[in-house]
Scaffold this active site. Structure first.
Site, short mmCIF file in Angstrom:
data_model
loop_
_atom_site.label_atom_id
_atom_site.label_comp_id
_atom_site.label_asym_id
_atom_site.label_seq_id
_atom_site.Cartn_x
_atom_site.Cartn_y
_atom_site.Cartn_z
N ASP A 263 -2.85 3.13 4.79
CA ASP A 263 -1.42 3.09 4.50
C ASP A 263 -0.91 4.54 4.61
O ASP A 263 -1.68 5.49 4.70
CB ASP A 263 -1.12 2.46 3.13
CG ASP A 263 0.33 1.95 3.08
OD1 ASP A 263 1.13 2.33 3.97
OD2 ASP A 263 0.68 1.19 2.16
C1 BGC Z 1 3.95 0.97 2.97
C2 BGC Z 1 3.43 0.04 4.04
C3 BGC Z 1 4.16 0.31 5.33
C4 BGC Z 1 3.98 1.76 5.72
C5 BGC Z 1 4.59 2.13 7.04
C6 BGC Z 1 3.98 2.41 3.41
O1 BGC Z 1 4.68 3.20 2.52
O2 BGC Z 1 3.15 0.84 1.83
O3 BGC Z 1 3.58 -1.27 3.63
O4 BGC Z 1 3.69 -0.55 6.34
O5 BGC Z 1 4.55 2.55 4.70
O6 BGC Z 1 5.95 2.14 7.00
#
Ligand code: BGC
Length: 754
Positions: A263
């Site tokens: 993530d």
């Molecule tokens: C979130 C994810 C997301 C990623 C990309 C993160 O902050 O937890 O769910 O896909 O950002 O935008």
């Protein structure tokens, strides 16, 4: 490209080039070609590293992505194309109801269709991968991200996960108008302690496996091309470094051979978690856990090379990661056509495709949950003796921000508000009852502001303007026979980084509600929220309550269609609405405890209960009303005994089954849809078993007066669980099967597995 050719390509790549494939950056890095722009120096990356990054997130637009791709490929030493990824969560340009609302449809195929539409719109603008579905099981309404999940039930979440993946990916991701899915956030992110974002997760292995893991596993079975790690710790190990989760369970046990992405910045966060002393150690731990792509940190980019050269990190780990990334690019057909479906015509398209709009309008009412109705709904389209005029009063009457906080790519002006939908219906002559509209207040309180991923909102109204708004609303409510009040939380009070310890409708809106109630108690509340809210007061005082979540582009139309009975609300809660915040986490499939308590029973002091609140949520899982009424017959079983398979041969010879049936009758005056739900309870097991578990459901539509026999097969597979010794299987004994309208149904029959 054949796998041989891919291996040859890998063998020809330099160490730096291979490490580059693991780096994911945002589109900003490619805004100005040839320049070491701000973000590069912030992240301590060189132009060469940026030129070798394997993927980009959150850039869109066919024209832009084609430009980035072609100039990137010229510079990339082996002309390997980039992957473009983004968060396409509940739609792209056409926005559908938020995932939690979709869960309430109890109609996974509907979500599959939504995903297909989203995939087409996203693919045409050049995207290859979406960071969806999010399948984290959620039981705590304080957590902001419950809106991204399909709810509290493992079985339901698994079905949605599979349908959505099929919608995005089709038969094969390389096909036109399909994109790769990424199941997230692995694992257990939906259970942060205290409902606080990014907080630690404490789950026993049994609870993890029994409740939390099944939906992710369903994602592997559906062929998801990608998985994302979660931000949380589990057993005190951050997921992004958790070898047991990523290697032992995801890859070895479940056989996932796709790409695993961290993530956002999660590899770097291993330092803050306090399990990596420096970035080299973070790189080592994440790569060892099998994390292929580093989203938005320089940890892999700057801290792997030396470790590999000096032999501390085996190059084989890197090669495997690179191969998986190349493989995904190959499956998407990017080596042959690096632009895939990118089509500038889509960038320029002035309007949403008509078919997408009408599908969104038709789908949304399936996600609306009618929580209360004392007969006020549906509203009449023409004046009647009792209802001669209606006032629509509340901040969501004119609100265009109705897509939820994870909708990033829509055009605000394309969203339909309630007011616009009413005006349209009046102009078309469909609505002849006099209707008036006033906001009464803003969604946010005076001077309140909130940042989102997409934009910033602030209540800019002056005190005088707000007073005038309220006065107008009161005047409208006084004059009308019925007041519809669209209220609710701001969409940026939900989603990532939006946890709440109070989960009510904002207090300034409640003040408006009370004032309106004092002048006209004939109120229908239309509640917008990304989580179950504490609706005690509203549900006591209002005559009807319709939960509409964040309904998306066609929200206004869908709400007006539903309120006036053009269509019916047919959603059922996929997540319990707590009585109050002190009850959270509250969910239907809890264990019974040694001293169970039934609300209202005089069973003494020392039982499992609160002294100031009931045990039961305000509205339970599976609950929801419609505009007609159904009755259920008693449950009948085809037999009292289900034979247990004892040997492999018996298992292979096909499943024994019992059939449980009810007769469902529509006793109301309108056609209607009922979600018939099947629950099972294991009466005694080698470990304590849930009060009941959802094992099946069917959406049945019946005409007034019509009856239908609804049957479910009960198989041994449905009775399996993690037994005392942690093996997965069934145990002989007695079970209750319940079939009814929600998780509280007592309509049951007993059978034996022996
Ligand atoms: C979130 C994810 C997301 C990623 C990309 C993160 O902050 O937890 O769910 O896909 O950002 O935008």
């Amino acid at each position: 490209m054949t796998s041989e050719q891919m291996k040859m390509l890998l063998a020809d790549m330099s160490l730096q080039e291979k490490i580059g494939q693991l780096l994911q950056l945002t589109g900003n890095f490619y805004a100005q070609e040839g320049l070491a722009t701000g973000p590069m120096s912030d992240m301590e990356l060189t132009r060469e590293q940026v030129d070798c990054a394997g993927s980009i997130l959150s850039a869109i637009g066919a024209k832009q992505l084609k430009r980035i791709q072609s100039s990137y490929m010229e510079r990339q030493p082996h002309h390997i194309p980039l992957l473009f990824m983004a968060d396409v969560i509940n739609g792209f340009r056409t926005v559908f109801p938020i995932p939690l609302a979709q869960g309430c449809s109890f109609d996974p195929a509907l979500s599959g269709e939504m995903a297909q539409v989203a995939a087409k719109e996203a693919a045409r603008t050049g995207l290859h991968v979406t960071f969806s579905p999010m399948v984290d099981l959620v039981r705590d309404a304080r957590w902001g991200r419950v809106m991204e999940s399909t709810g509290e039930d493992p079985y339901l979440n698994g079905l949605f996960c599979q349908a959505v993946i099929c919608g995005y990916q089709g038969e094969h991701v390389g096909e036109k108008d399909h994109i790769a899915a990424c199941v997230k956030h692995f694992a257990g992110y939906g259970a942060p302690m205290g409902g606080r974002e990014y907080n630690q997760v404490e789950l026993s292995e049994r609870t993890l496996r029994e409740d939390y893991l099944p939906a992710y596993q369903a994602g592997v079975e559906a062929g998801a091309e990608m998985f994302m790690t979660s931000f949380n710790t589990l057993g005190r190990v951050p997921s992004t470094a958790n070898r047991e989760l990523m290697q032992d369970i995801l890859r070895k046990e479940w056989g996932f051979d796709g790409v695993l992405i961290s993530d956002w910045a999660a590899i770097g966060e291993l330092l803050a978690h306090g399990i990596a002393a420096d970035k080299e150690e973070a790189a080592y731990l994440a790569l060892r856990a099998g994390v292929d792509i580093d989203m938005m940190t320089n940890v892999y980019a700057n801290h792997l090379e030396r470790q590999i050269r000096e032999g501390r990190v085996p190059e084989e780990w890197l090669d495997m990661a690179v191969l998986r990334i190349l493989n995904l690019k190959n499956k998407l057909g990017l080596f042959e056509n690096p632009y895939k479906d990118a089509d500038e015509v889509y960038d320029e398209m002035p309007d949403i495709e008509k078919a997408h709009r009408s599908f969104a309008r038709k789908a949304a009412p399936e996600t609306f949950v009618l929580l209360k109705n004392d007969g006020l709904l549906p509203l009449p389209e023409a004046p009647t003796e009792q209802v001669r005029s209606i006032a629509f009063v509340g901040p969501y009457v004119e609100e265009k921000r109705i897509c939820g906080s994870w909708s990033l790519f829509y055009k605000m002006e394309e969203n339909v508000t309630i007011r616009e939908a009413l005006e349209e219906a009046e102009a078309a002559g469909k609505l002849t009852i006099p209707v008036s509209c006033g906001k009464g207040c803003q969604v946010l309180d005076y001077g309140q502001e909130r940042d989102g991923f997409r934009d910033h909102t602030r209540n800019e109204s002056t005190r005088e303007e707000l007073e005038a708004m309220e006065a107008e609303a009161l005047a409208l409510a006084r004059k009308a026979d019925v007041v519809v009040m669209p209220l609710g939380e701001h969409h940026e009070y939900t989603g990532e980084g939006a946890c709440r310890t109070e989960i009510g409708i904002p207090e300034h809106q409640m003040e408006l509600f009370r004032k309106i109630h004092a002048v006209n108690p004939n109120i229908v509340v239309v509640n917008f929220s990304g989580r179950p809210l504490d609706l005690r007061e509203v549900s006591r005082k209002a005559r009807a309550v319709l939960q509409v979540w964040f309904p998306g582009t066609e929200g206004g139309h869908a709400i007006v269609d539903t309120l006036f009975g053009e269509t019916e609300p047919s959603g059922r809660l996929a997540m319990s609405f707590p009585y109050n915040v002190g009850q959270t986490p509250v969910y239907y499939s809890e264990l019974s405890t040694g001293r169970p308590h039934v609300d209202g029973a005089a069973d003494g002091r020392c039982v499992s209960r609160y002294i100031d609140a009931p045990n039961k949520p305000l509205y339970s899982f599976g609950y929801g009303l419609g505009y007609t009424e159904f009755t259920y017959s008693y449950v009948t079983l085809s037999g009292a005994v289900l034979a247990r398979r004892r040997t492999q041969e018996e298992s292979d010879s096909g499943e024994e089954q019992l059939t449980a049936s009810v007769t469902l009758t529509n006793i109301g005056g309108r056609p209607g849809t009922e979600v018939v739900q099947l629950y099972i309870r294991d009466l005694a097991g080698s470990v304590a078993r849930p009060r009941r578990e959802l094992k099946g459901f069917q959406r049945i539509r019946l005409a007034p007066g019509e009856s239908r026999k609804v049957s479910f097969a009960i198989t041994e597979e449905m009775l399996c669980f993690y037994r005392a010794d942690m093996t997965y299987g069934s145990e002989p004994g007695s079970f209750m099967v319940y079939i009814g309208e929600d998780s509280d149904t007592e309509n049951g029959a007993e059978f034996c597995l022996q």
